[in-house]
Design a protein around this motif. Structure first.
Motif, short mmCIF file in Angstrom:
data_model
loop_
_atom_site.label_atom_id
_atom_site.label_comp_id
_atom_site.label_asym_id
_atom_site.label_seq_id
_atom_site.Cartn_x
_atom_site.Cartn_y
_atom_site.Cartn_z
N HIS A 91 0.96 -1.33 0.40
CA HIS A 91 -0.36 -0.27 0.09
C HIS A 91 0.91 1.49 -0.15
CE1 HIS A 91 -0.16 1.54 4.01
NE2 HIS A 91 0.69 0.65 4.85
N ASP A 108 3.46 -4.82 3.73
CA ASP A 108 3.46 -4.13 4.63
C ASP A 108 4.36 -4.08 5.49
OD1 ASP A 108 2.08 -2.09 5.61
OD2 ASP A 108 -0.03 -2.67 5.88
N MET A 109 4.96 -2.97 5.38
CA MET A 109 6.58 -2.35 7.09
C MET A 109 7.12 -4.12 6.61
SD MET A 109 3.59 -1.55 10.02
CE MET A 109 4.79 -0.56 11.04
ZN LIG Z 1 0.62 -0.72 6.76
#
Ligand SMILES: [Zn+2]
Length: 396
Positions: free
Chosen positions: A172, A259-260
């Motif tokens: 994202h 994500d991360m």
């Molecule tokens: Zn995130």
């Protein structure tokens, strides 16, 4: 063409000798290893740095729209020119509606179904601009979000044998918290972009397709990924126009979210502080959701990624967990095998304060060391290797 002659000469000789000759042959170069070697720490870092020029890239702002345009330009420059955009409308939920209706969350249980262990530290989203000490970053993040039309971009590597089937590789691109969203989720967005670069090289061919998707509005509740599922689910596998050999929405074989990806410094200490250095036993966490309809298939996919990590990732191992949560693969998890890759388990670890920069002004490019960036690169190696195997990648 010396080999057939050699084989002829060997006819009638004991098989042990034939085996010996066979093992002395120059090994056929492994295309997966070659592709993994095309990833590079400096290019990964440069892509994250490029994303941070748009600050926290909060949805509904010019800096977010400019980041979408920049990402698209990068994808084109890599040769990933089969580009599409999803358009949708985002209206934030009215804060007054639902107040008093929603039961208080049970904070003793981790999101996703896992159990907290050990020490926990506070987490939250920074909403105070004055907490950003760097005036340059504060100025970039200044424009407030407004409701309305949103866009997100994807590009596709079209498979030569089965263009009607694809894996979706996502991250994202939006963030928040008055920082630069370098880790959340510049690190996952850059990973997806770097994979798009490697797979789009003119000498790389795949049997099945791969779609590289940079979701928007993750931080407001996975709205960009949900819009994609709503708009495109029914289009899967349809040839359009008929007879063209083109499939605008190949059938989904799996969805892999990132994500991360960078920060695994361990559990908070008793005083709430964390190790300033990446822990040497850092790992890539691959999660599926055990309550999903496609749980069994997702588990199998997760272990395929773990095997790919073991074979091809240079520094850090991978671990599989069953509590995927709060991620853009969730809207897919009852439709197809869906997994996510992260620096830590989302529910039990990030949710317990293992990442002090999460949604904070300190999520800046300058916060991270090469050991942190390298964990993200290892996740990229893991996904690249796993996907290359799954789509039958070859180099010509
Ligand atoms: Zn995130």
């Amino acid at each position: 063409m010396i080999r057939p002659l050699l084989l002829l000469a060997l006819l009638g000789t004991p098989s042990a000798k034939a085996a010996q000759v066979d093992s002395a042959r120059p090994a056929v170069p492994d295309p997966v290893a070659q592709l993994v070697s095309r990833l590079d720490l400096e290019q990964y870092k440069a892509t994250i740095k490029g994303l941070t020029q748009f600050g926290d890239r909060r949805q509904g702002t010019d800096r977010n729209r400019n980041a979408v345009n920049w990402i698209e330009a990068q994808l084109r420059s890599y040769g990933c020119t089969d580009i599409g955009r999803i358009k949708y409308d985002y209206q934030p939920p009215d804060a007054r509606v639902g107040q008093g209706l929603r039961p208080a969350r049970d904070t003793t249980r981790a999101s996703g179904g896992g159990r907290y262990r050990g020490i926990r530290a506070r987490t939250g989203v920074n909403t105070d601009s004055l907490k950003q000490p760097d005036l340059r970053v504060r100025a970039i993040d200044m424009q407030p979000t407004t409701p309305g039309v949103r866009e997100e971009v994807y590009c596709t590597k079209v498979g030569t044998g089965h263009p009607n089937e694809m894996y979706i590789v996502g991250g994202h691109m939006d963030g928040h918290g008055w920082g630069e969203a370098a880790n959340d989720d510049g690190s996952g967005t850059a990973l997806v972009m770097q994979l798009a670069r490697v797979f789009s090289a003119p000498d790389v061919h795949t049997d099945r397709s791969i779609r590289f998707a940079l979701w928007n509005n993750e931080e407001t509740g996975l709205n960009g990924a949900r819009a994609y599922v709503e708009q495109r689910q029914a289009l899967q596998g349809k040839e359009d126009p008929p007879g063209s050999g083109k499939y605008p929405e190949p059938t989904w074989l799996g969805m892999i979210q990132h994500d991360m990806m960078m920060f695994d410094h361990g559990m908070p200490r008793a005083d709430g502080t964390l190790s300033p250095e990446q822990r040497p036993e850092a790992d890539v966490n691959i999660e599926f959701q055990s309550s999903a309809k496609f749980s069994a298939q997702a588990q199998q996919l997760a272990f395929a990624f773990q095997v790919a990590n073991e074979k091809y990732a240079t520094d850090y191992p991978a671990a599989v967990g069953a509590h995927m949560t709060n991620t853009d693969s969730a809207p897919f998890q009852d439709l197809v095998a869906a997994i996510s890759l992260r620096e830590n388990e989302r529910g039990t670890q990030i949710g317990a304060g293992w990442d002090p920069n999460w949604h904070q002004p300190s999520d800046l490019y300058s916060t991270y060391s090469d050991k942190d960036f390298r964990l993200g690169l290892n996740a990229a190696q893991t996904t690249l290797a796993a996907i290359a195997g799954l789509v039958g990648a070859t180099i010509k």
